[in-house]
Design a protein around this motif. Structure first.
Motif, PDB file in Angstrom:
ATOM      1  N   ARG A  39      -8.145  -2.108 -21.145  1.00  7.99           N
ATOM      2  CA  ARG A  39      -8.775  -1.029 -22.180  1.00  7.99           C
ATOM      3  C   ARG A  39      -7.754  -0.286 -22.705  1.00  7.99           C
ATOM      4  O   ARG A  39      -7.349  -0.140 -23.825  1.00  7.99           O
ATOM      5  N   TRP A  40      -6.807   0.253 -21.705  1.00  4.48           N
ATOM      6  CA  TRP A  40      -6.042   1.431 -22.238  1.00  4.48           C
ATOM      7  C   TRP A  40      -4.503   0.833 -22.425  1.00  4.48           C
ATOM      8  O   TRP A  40      -3.612   1.340 -23.244  1.00  4.48           O
ATOM      9  N   THR A  97      -3.524  -6.008 -21.101  1.00  2.00           N
ATOM     10  CA  THR A  97      -4.722  -6.306 -22.047  1.00  2.00           C
ATOM     11  C   THR A  97      -5.735  -5.543 -21.800  1.00  2.00           C
ATOM     12  O   THR A  97      -6.924  -5.202 -22.479  1.00  2.00           O
ATOM     13  N   ILE A 124      -4.395  -8.240 -32.145  1.00  2.00           N
ATOM     14  CA  ILE A 124      -4.945  -7.133 -32.643  1.00  2.00           C
ATOM     15  C   ILE A 124      -5.174  -7.202 -33.980  1.00  2.00           C
ATOM     16  O   ILE A 124      -6.210  -7.032 -34.591  1.00  2.00           O
ATOM     17  N   ARG A 168      -2.576   9.503 -30.338  1.00  2.39           N
ATOM     18  CA  ARG A 168      -2.492   8.164 -31.087  1.00  2.39           C
ATOM     19  C   ARG A 168      -3.895   7.519 -30.640  1.00  2.39           C
ATOM     20  O   ARG A 168      -4.267   6.780 -31.146  1.00  2.39           O
ATOM     21  N   VAL A 169      -3.744   7.358 -29.077  1.00  2.00           N
ATOM     22  CA  VAL A 169      -4.805   6.553 -28.571  1.00  2.00           C
ATOM     23  C   VAL A 169      -6.012   7.313 -28.333  1.00  2.00           C
ATOM     24  O   VAL A 169      -6.285   8.011 -27.501  1.00  2.00           O
ATOM     25  N   ASP A 170      -6.985   7.063 -29.294  1.00  2.00           N
ATOM     26  CA  ASP A 170      -8.187   8.109 -29.265  1.00  2.00           C
ATOM     27  C   ASP A 170      -9.071   7.701 -28.270  1.00  2.00           C
ATOM     28  O   ASP A 170      -9.434   6.615 -28.169  1.00  2.00           O
ATOM     29  N   GLY A 171      -9.301   8.836 -27.615  1.00  2.00           N
ATOM     30  CA  GLY A 171     -10.301   8.631 -26.504  1.00  2.00           C
ATOM     31  C   GLY A 171      -9.687   8.677 -25.169  1.00  2.00           C
ATOM     32  O   GLY A 171     -10.464   8.733 -24.179  1.00  2.00           O
ATOM     33  N   GLU A 230       5.124   1.595 -32.189  1.00  2.00           N
ATOM     34  CA  GLU A 230       5.384   2.073 -33.755  1.00  2.00           C
ATOM     35  C   GLU A 230       6.686   3.069 -33.412  1.00  2.00           C
ATOM     36  O   GLU A 230       7.395   3.402 -34.169  1.00  2.00           O
ATOM     37  N   GLY A 231       7.139   3.325 -32.164  1.00  2.00           N
ATOM     38  CA  GLY A 231       8.318   4.024 -32.044  1.00  2.00           C
ATOM     39  C   GLY A 231       8.228   4.919 -30.497  1.00  2.00           C
ATOM     40  O   GLY A 231       7.664   4.166 -29.536  1.00  2.00           O
ATOM     41  N   ALA A 243      -3.504  -2.000 -23.636  1.00  2.00           N
ATOM     42  CA  ALA A 243      -3.486  -2.621 -24.973  1.00  2.00           C
ATOM     43  C   ALA A 243      -3.204  -1.667 -26.263  1.00  2.00           C
ATOM     44  O   ALA A 243      -2.336  -1.686 -26.799  1.00  2.00           O
ATOM     45  N   LEU A 244      -3.913  -0.635 -26.023  1.00  2.00           N
ATOM     46  CA  LEU A 244      -4.090   0.429 -27.102  1.00  2.00           C
ATOM     47  C   LEU A 244      -2.613   1.099 -26.851  1.00  2.00           C
ATOM     48  O   LEU A 244      -2.010   1.634 -27.897  1.00  2.00           O
ATOM     49  N   GLY A 264       0.208  -0.897 -27.865  1.00  2.00           N
ATOM     50  CA  GLY A 264       0.146  -0.967 -29.535  1.00  2.00           C
ATOM     51  C   GLY A 264       0.787   0.423 -30.206  1.00  2.00           C
ATOM     52  O   GLY A 264       1.264   0.426 -31.081  1.00  2.00           O
ATOM     53  N   ALA A 265       0.407   1.388 -29.728  1.00  2.00           N
ATOM     54  CA  ALA A 265       0.992   2.719 -30.082  1.00  2.00           C
ATOM     55  C   ALA A 265       2.326   2.760 -29.894  1.00  2.00           C
ATOM     56  O   ALA A 265       3.210   3.176 -30.705  1.00  2.00           O
TER      57      ALA A 265
END
Lengths: 127, 127
Positions: free
Chosen positions: B30-31, B28, B105, B52-55, B41-42, B33-34, B37-38
Motif C-alpha cells: 500500500r505505502w 508493491t 502505475i 506527497r503521499v496523501d493519507g 520525482e527527486g 508503492a506510493l 513513486g514519490a
DNA sequence: CGGCATCCTCAGTGATACTG
DNA sequence: CAGTATCACTGAGGATGCCG
C-alpha cells in the motif's frame, strides 16, 4: 523534473480519493500480484492457480479473482458441466498490466543478491 | 510457453518461502508503492514525503522508509543539525525498481476509463 | 471441482502523546 | 523537524463446513 503537481492527471494515484489507488492495490496486493503473474503464463482452472500461487487460501484466491475480474483484468469462463469447470485468463488489458508487473517482479528476483547484501549491511549497522 | 516450473530461478516469488516475496511486498505494498513513486520525482525530507503521499500516517511512512532502506532501495541521509534535517532519495537499485513500478502505475492511471467501464458492466450483471 | 458462508484471530494500521 | 512509543481497533485473512 516533472513534479507531482504538474502532472495533474485525471486519475492520480497519489490522491487518497482516486479510484486508481484501489485498482493499484488489487493489482499489487499480496495475492493480486502473484495471481496476475501466474495468469501471465496462460489459462488456468481454479485449483491449478491455487497450486501455482503457493500459500494462497481458497478464500483469498476467490476474492482476488473477483476483484480482478471486476476491474476488467481477468476473464472468467465457466462451463455448466458436472463436475464444473471454470477457467481464468487475462484480458488484453490485464495482459498489459501483468506484463509491466512481471517486468518489476523479474527485475526484483534478479536483484535479490543486492537486496540481501543491503540487508546484512543495514542489520550490521543497527545491531 | 514458459511455465513456472521451467523457470527454476534462484529467487522465485511464487514460492512461499522465498525472500523475494517479502521484498515484493515492501515494494508493491500500500505505502511502499506510493513512497517509491514519490521518491522517483527527486529527493525529499520526511514531511515533504508525507504531504506527497496523501493519507499516509507518520508511523507508516517511517516504517515503510525503514523497510525500503533495509532492502537497499532508499538512501537516508541525516544531518546532525538542530532542527534535524533528513533527506531520502532512491538508490540506483531503487531507481530501477521504481521506474518499473511507475510504468505500471502510469499505465493503470491511463486505463482507468476501461477499468471503470468494466466495473459497471460487472456490477450490472451481478445486480 | 469450484466455490460461498461463517467464525475467529492477530497483525497491520491510525490516533495520540512524547522526545532529541 | 523527525521521528519513537503506546494503545485500541479494524479488517485481512486462515480454518472449517456445506453445496451444486
Amino acid at each position: 523534473m516533472t513534479t507531482q503537481e504538474e502532472r495533474d492527471l485525471p486519475y492520480d494515484v497519489f490522491s487518497r480519493a482516486c479510484p486508481s489507488r484501489g485498482t493499484l492495490e488489487h493489482v499489487t496486493g499480496r495475492w493480486g500480484a502473484l495471481t496476475l503473474g501466474a495468469l501471465y503464463e496462460g489459462r488456468f482452472r481454479f485449483n491449478e492457480l491455487r497450486r501455482r500461487v503457493d500459500g494462497v487460501s481458497e478464500k483469498m484466491l476467490s476474492q482476488t479473482l473477483h476483484a480482478l475480474e471486476r476491474d476488467g483484468l481477468v476473464h472468467r469462463e465457466a462451463q455448466p458441466t458436472n463436475p464444473p469447470r471454470v477457467d481464468y485468463e487475462l484480458t488484453p488489458l490485464g495482459r498489459e498490466v501483468a506484463g509491466r508487473l512481471i517486468a518489476l517482479i523479474e527485475y526484483l528476483e534478479g536483484s535479490m543478491d543486492q537486496v540481501l547484501a543491503a540487508r546484512e549491511r543495514y542489520d550490521g549497522r543497527v545491531a
